[in-house]
Design an enzyme around this catalytic site. Structure first.
Site, PDB file in Angstrom:
ATOM      1  N   SER A 138       1.027  -1.145  -0.068  1.00  0.00           N
ATOM      2  CA  SER A 138      -0.026  -0.124  -0.078  1.00  0.00           C
ATOM      3  C   SER A 138       0.738   1.387   0.031  1.00  0.00           C
ATOM      4  O   SER A 138       1.895   1.433   0.490  1.00  0.00           O
ATOM      5  CB  SER A 138      -0.745  -0.109   1.280  1.00  0.00           C
ATOM      6  OG  SER A 138      -1.616   1.195   1.554  1.00  0.00           O
ATOM      7  N   TYR A 151      -3.328  -0.498   9.805  1.00  0.00           N
ATOM      8  CA  TYR A 151      -3.143  -1.064   8.454  1.00  0.00           C
ATOM      9  C   TYR A 151      -1.806  -0.813   7.669  1.00  0.00           C
ATOM     10  O   TYR A 151      -1.323  -1.899   7.300  1.00  0.00           O
ATOM     11  CB  TYR A 151      -4.462  -0.394   7.366  1.00  0.00           C
ATOM     12  CG  TYR A 151      -4.501  -0.961   6.246  1.00  0.00           C
ATOM     13  CD1 TYR A 151      -5.250  -2.257   5.910  1.00  0.00           C
ATOM     14  CD2 TYR A 151      -3.604  -0.365   5.172  1.00  0.00           C
ATOM     15  CE1 TYR A 151      -5.186  -2.448   4.716  1.00  0.00           C
ATOM     16  CE2 TYR A 151      -3.969  -0.707   3.752  1.00  0.00           C
ATOM     17  CZ  TYR A 151      -4.481  -1.856   3.428  1.00  0.00           C
ATOM     18  OH  TYR A 151      -4.691  -2.347   2.202  1.00  0.00           O
TER      19      TYR A 151
END
Length: 250
Positions: A138, A151
């Site tokens: 990410s 996350y």
């Protein structure tokens, strides 16, 4: 892409939606034999039916012990070999760092980090002819964004592992790379956007921060994965391709 006469054998985790679905579809269209995994059996069957021949589905919760070995064993049974792994399975998390319960943190890491590590271990053990491992990380592994710390940490751990794994597995002919998407129009993104107080205003704000002025779509990410799996990337390992419209270049 790397092909034997019958096509490369590829495992794509998290393939029942979003980036995983697009990636499985892209690789299959290029001639790969694709084993797809996910927790949603109905969507998994739908994907395999849409792909047709050279595709099979195995329901798997990567947080469960033994799941990674079961997936790789299923690939060997179906195709006789394993040439590439795409780690796309993930769960989302947004929340205040100081108030997030440890149970929630562990759940995120079980899938995003520990599940990915287990798949890397299981796949690399059976890649007898070398291969390619691509981890979907990410943009959040590269920049700090409030409420996304848990996350980000789960994805950042995988990105850090990729560097060591690329060096450690190189003598076995196994390449390990990351693709780091920016904001991508997936079901996870749509669900997050719907939870915001003013979705339209939130999306305008998101787009204003992306130099190219648009969200990625899953096919943008799948194209980068396709390159890293293919022989065109035969001398590429230990790197990250950022598919974020220039977000992390600022």
């Amino acid at each position: 892409m790397t092909t034997s006469p019958d096509g490369a054998a590829v495992v794509v985790t998290g393939a029942t939606s979003g980036i995983g679905w697009a990636t499985a579809s892209r690789l299959h269209a290029d001639g790969a034999r694709v084993l797809v995994t996910g927790r949603d059996e109905e969507r998994g069957r739908r994907l395999v039916e849409s792909l047709g021949a050279r595709a099979c589905f195995v329901a798997a919760d990567l947080a469960a012990p033994g799941s990674a070995d079961a997936v790789t064993d299923a690939c060997l049974q179906a195709f006789g070999r394993l040439d590439a792994l795409v780690n796309a399975a993930a769960v989302d998390h947004t929340g205040d760092l100081l108030s997030t319960p440890m149970a929630d943190i562990r759940r995120v890491f079980e899938v995003n980090t520990f599940g990915a590590i287990a798949m890397i271990q299981a796949a690399a053990r059976v890649m007898e002819h070398g291969g390619s491992i691509v981890n979907i990380t990410s943009r959040l592994a590269l920049v700090g964004v409030p409420t996304m710390g848990i996350y980000a940490a789960s994805k950042g751990a995988v990105q850090a592992l990729t560097l060591s794994a690329a060096v450690e597995l190189a003598p076995r002919g196994i390449r390990v790379n990351d693709v780091a998407p920016g904001m991508t129009r997936t079901p996870l993104y749509d669900a997050w956007l719907a939870r915001t107080p003013e979705p339209a205003a939130t999306e305008r704000e998101v787009l204003s921060r992306i130099p190219l002025g648009r969200l990625a779509v899953p096919d943008d990410v799948a194209a980068a994965v396709r390159y890293l799996v293919s022989d065109e990337a035969r001398h590429v390992t230990g790197t990250v391709i950022r598919v974020d419209g220039g977000y992390t270049a600022q």
